[in-house]
Design an enzyme around this catalytic site. Structure first.
Site, PDB file in Angstrom:
ATOM      1  N   ARG A  54       0.872  -1.174   0.000  1.00 41.16           N
ATOM      2  CA  ARG A  54       0.000   0.000   0.000  1.00 41.16           C
ATOM      3  C   ARG A  54       0.907   1.221   0.000  1.00 41.16           C
ATOM      4  NH1 ARG A  54       2.287   1.728   3.822  1.00 41.16           N
ATOM      5  NH2 ARG A  54       0.729   3.331   3.951  1.00 41.16           N
ATOM      6  N   GLY A  55       0.265   2.410  -0.098  1.00 40.41           N
ATOM      7  CA  GLY A  55       1.050   3.625  -0.251  1.00 40.41           C
ATOM      8  C   GLY A  55       1.206   3.911  -1.729  1.00 40.41           C
ATOM      9  N   ALA A  56       0.953   5.168  -2.102  1.00 36.82           N
ATOM     10  CA  ALA A  56       0.841   5.502  -3.525  1.00 36.82           C
ATOM     11  C   ALA A  56       2.047   5.068  -4.385  1.00 36.82           C
ATOM     12  CB  ALA A  56       0.567   6.996  -3.665  1.00 36.82           C
ATOM     13  N   ARG A  94      -7.381  -0.189  -6.902  1.00 38.27           N
ATOM     14  CA  ARG A  94      -7.613   0.862  -5.892  1.00 38.27           C
ATOM     15  C   ARG A  94      -7.730   2.188  -6.647  1.00 38.27           C
ATOM     16  NH1 ARG A  94      -4.159   1.104  -0.522  1.00 38.27           N
ATOM     17  NH2 ARG A  94      -6.006   2.225   0.179  1.00 38.27           N
ATOM     18  N   ASP A 247      -1.816  10.816  -1.922  1.00 36.88           N
ATOM     19  CA  ASP A 247      -2.185   9.784  -2.902  1.00 36.88           C
ATOM     20  C   ASP A 247      -2.480  10.392  -4.255  1.00 36.88           C
ATOM     21  OD1 ASP A 247      -2.890   8.523  -0.142  1.00 36.88           O
ATOM     22  OD2 ASP A 247      -2.596   6.903  -1.582  1.00 36.88           O
ATOM     23  N   ASN A 257      -5.239  12.509   0.739  1.00 33.08           N
ATOM     24  CA  ASN A 257      -4.376  11.626   1.528  1.00 33.08           C
ATOM     25  C   ASN A 257      -5.275  10.858   2.501  1.00 33.08           C
ATOM     26  OD1 ASN A 257      -1.671  10.680   2.183  1.00 33.08           O
ATOM     27  ND2 ASN A 257      -1.918  11.748   4.129  1.00 33.08           N
ATOM     28  N   LYS A 258      -4.674   9.994   3.276  1.00 38.97           N
ATOM     29  CA  LYS A 258      -5.435   9.131   4.188  1.00 38.97           C
ATOM     30  C   LYS A 258      -6.476   9.906   4.977  1.00 38.97           C
ATOM     31  CE  LYS A 258      -5.239   5.590   4.437  1.00 38.97           C
ATOM     32  NZ  LYS A 258      -6.196   4.795   3.632  1.00 38.97           N
TER      33      LYS A 258
END
Ligand code: MRU
Length: 365
Positions: A54-56, A94, A247, A257-258
């Site tokens: 995960r993570g862009a 995603r 992201d 972002n999150k």
């Protein structure tokens, strides 16, 4: 960066096997360290969707290798159609991080610009490797530019610099260094005293589980806080700087972002605390201007909210948190408007979160 003193990237080709990609299984950290094998494009899809990775930036690079794995399995005659179908499939894993579409499109353009012959497989692997190397380079440069901001605060303060971060925009979300954490690692390595307030980042707890883990492995002082604590810390002068990742950032400087990032930006703004977003240009969506209306926000499984996962002493276990009949909604990201962002830390330097400044840094775009 390091785990138990050993240097790792988050993704690599299995030694002696050019048909298997390996990643660190982030669903298990910090409790268990396991390597997860990707042998097919379906494995890459699974790894992205289920957040093995995960993570862009890491999502983008995993998808690039996913296209390579798709190519390896090609049989039949409609090559172009096959590649396009696999690309659309991967892109649907995603929706929010634009790095995914960016990397897949790069791979498709590359593959379809070549002749389908025995050399194409090797060339495509090289291309995926080069996208990985670019992300490492970008993170490294973000670290150098962000370091200047931390150094400046330290020069004025001459005491430990307290930095708040949300989610995991660390090396685990990238390939190495991270985005939000890269300046922190650079400062720590330079001997500048830094301390990180780590938002736990419900519901999946990427802060508590991943950011705390990687900072600990690198020996960086940190404290995990419940997500609601940041405003209080800011009001009491306990935060010098906020750095988060992204992201997807619009050309006007709005940042997805999150979920929960926006609330931290509001609190930072109210307390005159600099709020920086660290991002590689691969996270900028050059086509859109309005983050609120144009960035697709992922909705994830309700179980991530209704249950919580932890270590019971011998294994990872989930337990229910809420009444069985209560409704749950689980938005993965939110958008922080550009007006709340002090600056963007990119691989080309630091700029204001507005169209003119972003365009000046990236005239080619
Ligand atoms: O849902 P995740 O864990 O993929 O979300 C990650 C984030 O929001 C990060 O802050 C973002 O991808 C930047 S990563 C360098």
């Amino acid at each position: 960066m390091e785990i138990q003193g050993k240097h790792y990237h988050t993704i690599w080709m299995k030694e002696g096997n050019s048909e298997t990609v390996q990643v660190i299984d982030q669903r298990k950290l910090p409790f268990q360290f396991e390597i997860f094998d990707l042998k097919t494009v379906e494995d890459a899809f699974f790894a992205i969707e289920k957040m093995v990775v995960r993570g862009a930036p890491l999502i983008g690079v995993t998808a690039a290798y996913g296209m390579y794995l798709a190519l390896l399995k090609f049989k039949g005659d409609n090559f172009e159609k096959y590649i396009e179908l696999k690309a659309d499939y991967l892109k649907s894993s995603r929706p929010t991080a634009v790095n995914l579409a960016f990397a897949v499109d790069e791979m498709v353009d590359f593959i379809l610009s070549k002749k389908l012959n025995s050399e194409l497989i090797q060339q495509t692997l090289k291309k995926a490797n080069s996208l990985k190397e670019i992300e490492i380079d970008f993170s490294n440069k973000i670290g150098e530019f962000g370091l200047e901001i931390i150094e400046q605060i330290y020069e004025n303060k001459n005491e430990t610099v307290n930095i708040l971060t949300h989610c995991n925009a660390g090396w685990l979300a990238c390939i190495d260094w991270g985005t939000a954490t890269a300046p922190i690692y650079k400062a720590h390595k330079k001997g500048i005293p830094v301390h990180v307030w780590v938002d736990e980042t419900r519901p999946r707890n990427q802060g508590a589980r991943l950011t705390a883990f990687e900072l600990g492995e690198e020996g960086v002082a940190h404290t995990v806080i419940p997500d609601n604590t940041g405003g209080h810390l800011m009001q009491h002068g306990m935060v010098d700087l906020v750095i988060v990742g992204s992201d997807r950032t619009t050309i006007t400087g709005d940042v997805a972002n999150k979920i929960g990032t926006y609330l931290k930006a509001l609190a930072a703004n109210d307390n005159n605390i600099p709020f920086y977003v660290a991002l590689p240009s691969t996270s900028i969506d050059w086509r859109i201007k309005n983050g609120l209306t144009e960035i697709p926000i992922e909705t994830r499984d309700a179980e991530e909210v209704s249950e919580i996962e932890g270590w019971n002493g011998s294994e990872i276990q989930s337990v229910r948190l809420i009444p069985e009949k209560s409704n749950v909604i689980n938005y993965g990201f939110d958008v922080t408007p550009a007006r709340l962002v002090t600056g963007l830390i990119t691989e080309k330097g630091v700029c204001k979160a507005d169209k003119t400044s972003i365009s000046e840094l990236f005239p080619e775009k």
